[in-house]
Enzyme design. Structure first.
Site, short mmCIF file in Angstrom:
data_model
loop_
_atom_site.label_atom_id
_atom_site.label_comp_id
_atom_site.label_asym_id
_atom_site.label_seq_id
_atom_site.Cartn_x
_atom_site.Cartn_y
_atom_site.Cartn_z
N THR A 53 18.30 44.30 11.58
CA THR A 53 17.86 43.69 12.84
C THR A 53 18.83 43.96 13.99
OG1 THR A 53 16.73 41.95 11.61
CG2 THR A 53 17.19 41.51 13.93
N GLU A 54 18.26 44.24 15.17
CA GLU A 54 19.04 44.44 16.39
C GLU A 54 18.53 43.49 17.48
OE1 GLU A 54 19.79 49.23 15.67
OE2 GLU A 54 19.01 48.51 17.58
N ALA B 206 15.37 45.09 18.49
CA ALA B 206 14.57 45.70 17.42
C ALA B 206 14.59 44.79 16.20
CB ALA B 206 15.12 47.09 17.06
N GLY B 207 13.62 43.86 16.18
CA GLY B 207 13.47 43.00 15.02
C GLY B 207 12.35 43.53 14.14
N SER B 208 11.14 43.02 14.37
CA SER B 208 9.99 43.53 13.62
C SER B 208 9.68 44.98 13.97
CB SER B 208 8.76 42.65 13.93
OG SER B 208 8.99 41.31 13.54
N GLU C 172 12.75 38.65 6.62
CA GLU C 172 12.04 39.61 5.77
C GLU C 172 10.57 39.76 6.19
OE1 GLU C 172 12.78 40.01 1.63
OE2 GLU C 172 14.60 38.80 1.73
#
Length: 393
Positions: A137-138, A141-143, A369
């Site tokens: 994760t960023e 930028a997650g999902s 997740e």
């Protein structure tokens, strides 16, 4: 606390003798040290050699516990993970979180590591002398993994990583992080690669992030940080997705464990507490709550056990079944625990009650997740793909 509740007891059709032996071993007495500590590093240590639970995160062919899927050297026994996380969810959600991320941060080594990397790292993972983290994760930028901005550039024989990761569990107790970075930003997900980054690597900064529950969590900053490539360049997205596929089902199991504990606490409270001259358990509305809680828990356990059984015994992917299990179990657990808090009345929101802690512990499971919303997209795509394959108009 009283005896723990396991899916292998209420749904024996999905489990085998080795699973029943495992659940019989996971007693409150054995797990009591985990229940007593609120220290992440101590929980991580106890899960290793003293309890031997990390062995279930590594395939038998690589020194771990007996595998689930026949003929697959990289398979782990997902039904065993379900039972372990059910137990940890009832006893120590902190230990459950650390156990899960130990799997996420070591399974990429199983899938893509070289023989030398596997031989060096996996025995330490099993012993608990090496704690792992999973750096996907960023901030932006997650999902949407394809939007990843962390980059890796090659300089001679070295790979150097630059970027930022956030909401990374097991930071700062981890000894290594599997970091996903792009080696070709214009290629989208096809440019993503997996790297093994040691916690002591130059150019890596780990910063803890406060969480609503006392779990180790933090952010990573990488500034020309060296990393060892896992597998081939451009295979990182597949490695990440296969890792999540292996462990996503067990998130539902952890939710079921927390929900089971909440239901047990609610039953104990309403039998003891008296209002208007009778025990709360004698009031119809209270009984309606208990009926809803028990039914939702059983439904969630069925979905999780089905997905785990399919993962262990089938040859194809179980992506849709895993998404259903994760989505329903985590959402149901939130509702069950909320009802348990309500049945406790005012005491349900005090720091002295178990249900208050569970109320805070369950919330992240609906996010990590793969959020509930992402699971719905996965399920819907599966429904539509199956209809198209069947030739339905």
């Amino acid at each position: 606390m009283s005896a723990l509740s396991f899916s292998s007891e209420v749904l024996p059709i999905f489990f085998e003798e080795r699973h029943r032996a495992l659940s019989a071993r996971l007693t409150p007495e054995l797990l009591a040290p985990l229940a007593r500590t609120h220290d992440g590093a101590e929980s991580a240590r106890l899960l290793g050699e003293p309890l031997g639970l990390y062995a279930h995160l590594v395939p038998e062919a690589l020194g771990g516990a007996p595998a689930g899927r026949p003929g697959d050297a990289t398979a782990i026994d997902v039904r065993a993970l379900v039972l372990i996380r059910e137990a940890l969810g009832q006893v120590s959600p902190l230990a459950d979180s650390i156990f899960a991320v130990q799997g996420l941060g070591s399974y990429p080594v199983v899938l893509a590591g070289s023989e030398a990397q596997r031989q060096e790292i996996l025995p330490e993972v099993i012993r608990g002398s090496r704690i792992c983290a999973f750096g996907l994760t960023e901030p932006e930028a997650g999902s949407d993994v394809a939007s990843m901005r962390t980059v890796a550039r090659r300089e001679g024989e070295k790979w150097l990583l630059s970027g930022e990761k956030t909401l990374i569990s097991n930071v700062p107790i981890a000894h290594h992080v599997v970091v996903f970075a792009t080696v070709s930003p214009e290629a989208g997900r096809k440019g993503i690669s997996a790297f093994l980054v040691e916690a002591t690597a130059p150019g890596l900064t780990m910063e803890p992030v406060p969480l609503s529950v006392p779990h180790p969590l933090g952010r990573l900053r990488l500034d020309g940080c060296p990393g060892e490539l896992l597998g081939e360049p451009g295979t990182g997205f597949r490695v990440a997705m296969e890792t999540l596929d292996a462990f996503r089902i067990s998130v539902g199991a952890a939710a079921n464990g927390m929900a089971s504990r909440a239901l047990a606490e609610a039953v104990k409270h309403v039998r003891r507490r008296r209002q208007f001259g009778v025990a709360l358990a004698e009031q119809q509305i209270v009984r309606a709550y208990l009926a809803e809680m028990a039914t939702e828990l059983d439904a969630a356990r069925l979905l999780v056990a089905r997905a785990a059984h399919q993962r262990d015994t089938a040859t194809g992917r179980v992506t849709v079944e895993a998404a259903m299990a994760k989505m329903y179990a985590t959402e149901a657990a939130q509702r069950i625990i909320d009802k348990a808090v309500q049945l406790h009345g005012g005491s349900g929101v005090t720091l002295e009650t178990e249900v208050e802690r569970l109320y805070r512990e369950i919330r992240p499971l609906r996010i990590y997740e793969g959020t509930t919303e992402i699971q719905k997209l996965i399920i819907a795509k599966g429904v539509l793909d199956r209809a198209a394959a069947a030739g339905e108009s």
